[in-house]
Design an enzyme around this catalytic site. Structure first.
Site, PDB file in Angstrom:
ATOM      1  CB  CYS A 232      92.108 -28.002  56.190  1.00 28.37           C
ATOM      2  SG  CYS A 232      93.750 -27.877  55.452  1.00 28.37           S
ATOM      3  NE  ARG A 233      86.104 -26.555  53.916  1.00 29.31           N
ATOM      4  CZ  ARG A 233      85.400 -26.989  52.883  1.00 29.31           C
ATOM      5  NH1 ARG A 233      84.325 -27.731  53.073  1.00 29.31           N
ATOM      6  NH2 ARG A 233      85.754 -26.710  51.646  1.00 29.31           N
TER       7      ARG A 233
ATOM      8  CE1 TYR B 163      91.333 -23.130  48.709  1.00 27.11           C
ATOM      9  CE2 TYR B 163      91.521 -20.847  49.429  1.00 27.11           C
ATOM     10  CZ  TYR B 163      91.954 -21.913  48.641  1.00 27.11           C
ATOM     11  OH  TYR B 163      93.003 -21.732  47.790  1.00 27.11           O
ATOM     12  CB  SER B 164      92.009 -26.952  52.334  1.00 26.88           C
ATOM     13  OG  SER B 164      92.301 -28.318  52.507  1.00 26.88           O
ATOM     14  N   PRO B 165      88.968 -28.667  51.752  1.00 28.01           N
ATOM     15  CG  PRO B 165      87.586 -29.407  50.023  1.00 28.01           C
ATOM     16  CD  PRO B 165      88.803 -28.576  50.294  1.00 28.01           C
TER      17      PRO B 165
END
Ligand SMILES: N[C@@H](CCC(=O)N[C@@H](CS)C(=O)NCC(=O)O)C(=O)O
Length: 215
Positions: free
Chosen positions: A14-15, A10-12
């Protein structure tokens, strides 16, 4: 050995690294850091990254954190051409500017709002933060004027970081499509990328986290 990414979907940021890895066609190993369980404060993780943020990358005994630094590292190590992070001095400076805009404005606002909800139990976003988010969309709208992508006419790493942050901020402060047609079209363009699903999964998780925080 594949580089190991400490992450949570859910961490942007990380995405952002997932999109970079997909675009470069590289496989990463993953280690789950559950922020809900405060895994990032575990002494073993703090030894790797005293700033206790994800994403954090381990490669050949070296540790790198901050999604922008990790993405540029992976690009420099694995890219077959310079299109995602142009060598051209000016084009690269524009990508770097967008990175700082992400860290200092879009992701900053997102993180600030989520932390108010998570740690202070805030259920309503203040008008001031809504206005600042709308101003961030206005800036993005201008960056995209006459351009397909956020740093000009070609897809770059700047699109990856700002797509993940902007689509997440949109969950908190919805983007008005008629007021921000360039931003809306750019997000749609991003959704057409063959590997966009690696943002979508975590974005759905993020939406659920926000629903739980607001319940
Ligand atoms: N500028 C950093 C921001 C990283 C960040 O703030 N990550 C958050 C998750 S989205 C985090 O690790 N929070 C846990 C903490 O700060 O303890 C990046 O781009 O990687």
């Amino acid at each position: 050995m594949a580089p190991k990414l400490h992450k949570m979907d859910y961490s942007p940021p990380c995405r952002f690294v997932y999109l970079t890895a997909e675009a470069l066609g590289i496989k990463l190993d993953y280690s789950e850091i559950d922020l809900k369980k405060l895994d990032q404060l575990d002494p073993a993780f703090l030894k790797l990254n005293p700033q206790h943020t994800i994403p954090t990358l381990e490669d050949d005994g070296k540790v790198i954190w901050d999604s922008h630094a990790i993405s540029v590292y992976l690009f420099t190590k694995y890219a077959k051409d310079d299109s995602l992070y142009p060598k051209d001095l000016y084009k690269r400076a524009v990508v770097d500017q967008r990175f700082h805009f992400n860290s200092g404005t879009v992701f900053y606002l997102l993180r600030h709002i989520v932390r108010l909800m998570k740690y202070k139990g805030v259920k309503t976003i203040s008008q001031e933060l809504i206005d600042e988010s709308i101003q961030a969309y206005e800036f993005l709208e201008k960056f995209l004027d006459g351009h397909q992508w956020i740093a000009g006419d070609q897809l770059t790493l700047a699109d990856f970081c700002l797509l993940t942050s902007t689509t997440s901020l949109d969950v908190l402060v919805p983007i008005n499509a008629s007021k921000f047609p360039n931003v809306t079209a750019w997000i749609k363009r991003g959704q057409q990328l063959p590997y966009y699903h690696v943002n979508q999964k975590g974005l759905d998780d993020f939406r659920n986290v926000i629903k739980t925080l607001l319940a």
